[in-house]
Design a protein around this motif. Structure first.
Motif, mmCIF file in Angstrom:
data_model
loop_
_atom_site.group_PDB
_atom_site.id
_atom_site.type_symbol
_atom_site.label_atom_id
_atom_site.label_comp_id
_atom_site.label_asym_id
_atom_site.label_seq_id
_atom_site.Cartn_x
_atom_site.Cartn_y
_atom_site.Cartn_z
ATOM 1 N N SER A 73 -17.687 -12.135 -32.808
ATOM 2 C CA SER A 73 -17.851 -11.510 -34.056
ATOM 3 C C SER A 73 -19.222 -10.760 -34.339
ATOM 4 O O SER A 73 -19.869 -11.080 -33.795
ATOM 5 N N MET B 102 -11.124 -3.095 -35.122
ATOM 6 C CA MET B 102 -10.098 -2.581 -34.304
ATOM 7 C C MET B 102 -9.932 -1.101 -34.793
ATOM 8 O O MET B 102 -9.725 -0.557 -35.771
ATOM 9 N N THR C 69 -9.565 -3.277 -29.774
ATOM 10 C CA THR C 69 -10.401 -4.154 -30.232
ATOM 11 C C THR C 69 -11.881 -4.039 -29.668
ATOM 12 O O THR C 69 -12.107 -4.200 -28.483
ATOM 13 N N PHE C 70 -12.638 -4.239 -30.658
ATOM 14 C CA PHE C 70 -14.155 -4.040 -30.217
ATOM 15 C C PHE C 70 -14.898 -5.292 -30.930
ATOM 16 O O PHE C 70 -14.725 -5.498 -31.925
ATOM 17 N N GLY C 71 -15.773 -5.717 -29.954
ATOM 18 C CA GLY C 71 -16.543 -7.021 -30.301
ATOM 19 C C GLY C 71 -18.051 -6.704 -30.377
ATOM 20 O O GLY C 71 -18.672 -5.811 -30.005
ATOM 21 N N ARG C 72 -18.541 -7.945 -31.050
ATOM 22 C CA ARG C 72 -20.139 -7.721 -31.436
ATOM 23 C C ARG C 72 -20.632 -6.273 -31.920
ATOM 24 O O ARG C 72 -21.505 -5.739 -31.306
ATOM 25 N N ARG D 43 -23.719 0.324 -33.405
ATOM 26 C CA ARG D 43 -22.389 0.088 -32.351
ATOM 27 C C ARG D 43 -21.276 0.628 -33.235
ATOM 28 O O ARG D 43 -20.481 1.534 -32.705
#
Lengths: 516, 157
Positions: free
Chosen positions: B127, B131, B136-139, B144
């Motif tokens: 987390s 999306m 999906t992208f994290g961190r 970013r």
């Protein structure tokens, strides 16, 4: 000889760059003339180490963690194809403490195998349990599930064997297995990891359930927020069908079973079993009255086993290794293992499959390493948006369905979301009501209206309007929702709210009112 | 994402591919979303007629589910997770940052981006998560986030 390299094709790994790492490895290999065989495995569940790349050196898999595409040229220079040293190098995967200290019963193939390869699955005991089950006969299979003490892992914790027996005992020419993969609880991702890393493990669990109760058709209801999972799962099912493990007369045994995957459409309440059945029938996900139980009259009015992904995927090893062995794990009436998921503000987040009986503190501190921010823990929400916020003072509570019920909490699907001391718990209580208002199916008044009123009352408390009266009103509203709602959506939304009132009342102080 | 305009022949083809089964309505609506990007009033009429359902039945299903749009989205859809695990990692602040940097409020669109909340992407150990066009992208830090959005511009030009 080419060197085999594993790079996960799994949502968490890809979300932090695994695809780019795979491309970079292929490019560097080409440039340096090295022969590599790139395998896209699933995930071991150590999400905090993703992308976790493994290189096969001799008999061992050497792990490199948090690899970025930019690291890859340096890794090649460091001789990582021979397990060379580099800042990312962790060592042999089988020696990673986070993994080896787990009790991997259900998730043991995750990370280990190529999820799309039938051969890999068969080489790792795949489909041996369904063949054994067919030899045992349906009643012996149901008895084994009963003996194991396996309870529904979706959250309700109902004994799976009893559900299967009910479906088996209900006469009907058509019965169904409906697998609930509508994993909507925040903080949970075990279904996703299973389906992306070992989808055939679920297929085998569904085959066994179908054989045991006399069902020839299975459905998997998968949430639409998992597009990668959908693609892997449907490809795995096609592969299984082509290899004769789904369809008519499976492997010449005379047993017929096939699986259809349905996508959800963004509705949280469709994770409730009867709403899910409505959605599988193509309708709005409005919940049904119970009784009749789905086991008697479920999908299209036929007897239906509704089980979560993890419940079904736990069955093959119960058949292979024995019910007594499964029962040997856990405490009291919480037998076996649960895939706990460490999420939110946690240093080492990921999936930890462990026998019941471990404490929250052990999971959060020993595995999780505390908060990601390094600040003190303020609250832990266990069991998704309908689960209570547990204060740091109760971290020694043992993970056992009944022990959690005793403190007004629930384990649910095993999601553990950690918050540090900057969290504003009044806002979390407000969010619980707000989420219920957003996702209520609208069938019953306490949930549909109560949640909207709940947000308003909480806002008044935060703004210090008639504080004591509104506090009283909120407690009454919680009573009404809990006692009179038709399902857990309205019936359990009060859990997080009450827990905030009980343990974090100071966050409702008016000074916090302006904080968002 | 290139999408075709709604047309009866294409729609019929999708309905037929699902065996004209009314119990496949939710799945057919997904197929419509993938192909046409949204569910028009015309589409509702055609679905009702070809599946032998009432228009009210179809409308009820379309309006019940968050996934089914009744107007087109922008070229790109950016969803930010607003559920608890991401809240614990600062998604409320990320949402504020996104609203400011895209000059949009949640649920709004400009000619490039539709900005929406989503309630859990199952990426809760990485987390906060977002999306973008189904990926999906994290961190996701503020920086970013800006980089991911900038890549959309580069992909479009």
């Amino acid at each position: 000889m080419s060197t085999r390299i594993y790079v996960p094709r799994e949502t968490a790994a890809i979300s932090v760059g695994a695809d780019e790492v795979a491309i970079a490895i292929a490019r560097c290999a080409k440039e340096s003339g090295a022969r590599v065989e790139l395998v896209r495995n699933g995930s071991w569940g150590a999400s905090w180490l993703e992308p976790l790349v493994e290189v096969v050196v001799g008999e061992q898999r050497i792990a490199y963690g948090n690899v970025t595409a930019a690291d890859v040229p340096a890794l090649f220079k460091a001789g990582f194809l021979d397990g060379g040293d580099h800042a990312c190098r962790i060592g042999p995967t089988v020696e990673i403490p986070y993994l080896i200290r787990q009790d991997r019963w259900t998730f043991w193939r995750c990370g280990l195998v190529n999820p799309l390869s039938i051969d890999d699955f068969l080489a790792h005991q795949g489909f041996s349990a369904i063949l054994k089950a067919i030899e045992m006969g349906p009643q012996a299979v149901i008895d084994a599930v009963k003996t194991s003490g396996l309870r529904g892992r979706g959250g309700a914790g109902f004994p799976a064997g009893i559900k299967w027996q009910t479906v088996a005992d209900t006469a009907s020419p058509q019965k169904y297995i409906a697998c609930n993969a509508d994993e909507g609880d925040s903080g949970t991702f075990s279904d996703r990891i299973m389906l992306e890393s070992d989808p055939l493990g679920l297929v085998e669990g569904m085959l066994i359930a179908g054989f045991a109760v006399g069902a020839s058709k299975g459905y998997i209801y998968l949430r639409s927020e998992y597009p990668l999972c959908h693609s892997i799962l449907t490809r795995a099912i096609t592969t299984a069908r082509e290899a004769g493990w789904l369809g008519d007369n499976i492997q010449g045994t005379g047993f017929n079973f096939d699986i259809e995957v349905h996508l959800g459409a963004g509705s949280y309440v469709c994770g409730e079993e009867t709403a899910m059945l409505e959605s599988l029938e193509g309708k709005a996900g409005v919940i049904r009255y119970k009784p009749p139980l789905p086991a008697i009259a479920g999908l299209f009015g036929k007897p239906t086993v509704v089980n979560n992904v993890v419940t079904l995927a736990s069955v093959p090893n119960i058949i292979n290794l024995g019910a007594d062995r499964y029962k040997g794990y856990g405490v009291n009436r919480s037998t076996g293992t649960l895939a706990f998921q460490l999420a939110g503000n946690i240093k080492r987040g990921g999936l930890v499959e462990k026998a019941f009986g471990i404490s929250l503190r052990e999971l959060i501190e020993d595995w999780g390493g505390g908060t990601a921010t390094g600040r003190p823990i303020k609250a832990v929400q266990v069991g998704g948006p309908l689960g209570a916020y547990i204060p740091a003072s109760q971290l020694d509570t043992v993970l056992d369905y009944e022990a959690f019920a005793n403190i007004g909490a629930m384990i649910g699907h095993g999601g553990i979301v950690v918050f540090d001391d900057t969290a504003d718990m009044a806002q979390q209580a407000r969010f619980a009501m707000q989420f219920c208002a957003l996702e209520s199916c609208g069938k019953c008044t306490p949930c549909r209206i109560g949640s909207v009123r709940g947000v308003e009352v909480i806002d008044r408390i935060i703004n210090d309007e008639n504080r004591d009266e509104n506090y009283e009103l909120l407690l009454e509203l919680c009573d009404t929702m809990e006692a009179a709602s038709l399902c857990a959506m309205g019936g359990m939304t009060p859990y997080p709210v009450r827990s905030v009132l009980k343990y974090f009342a100071e966050d409702f102080a008016s000074a916090e009112g302006s904080r968002k | 994402m290139s999408r075709e305009n709604y047309n009866q022949a294409g729609a019929s083809e999708l309905i037929r591919a699902h065996g004209n089964r009314p119990e496949m309505l939710v799945q057919i609506l997904h197929a419509f979303m993938d192909r046409f990007g949204w569910i028009s009033e015309e589409a509702v009429r055609q679905l009702a007629s070809e599946l032998n359902l009432s228009r009210a039945d179809v409308h009820g299903v379309v309006s019940y589910y968050h996934d089914f749009r009744t107007s087109p989205a922008a070229r790109h859809v950016v969803k930010i997770c607003a559920a608890e695990a991401c809240q614990a990692m600062g998604s409320r602040a990320l949402i504020k940052h996104a609203e400011k940097s895209l000059r949009l409020n949640m649920h709004e669109s400009n000619d490039k981006v539709t900005l929406e909340p989503v309630y859990c992407l199952g990426n809760c150990a990485c987390s906060p998560a977002i999306m973008v066009d189904g990926k999906t992208f994290g961190r996701v830090s503020n920086a970013r986030f800006d980089e991911i959005v900038a890549q959309l511009d580069r992909a479009d030009s």
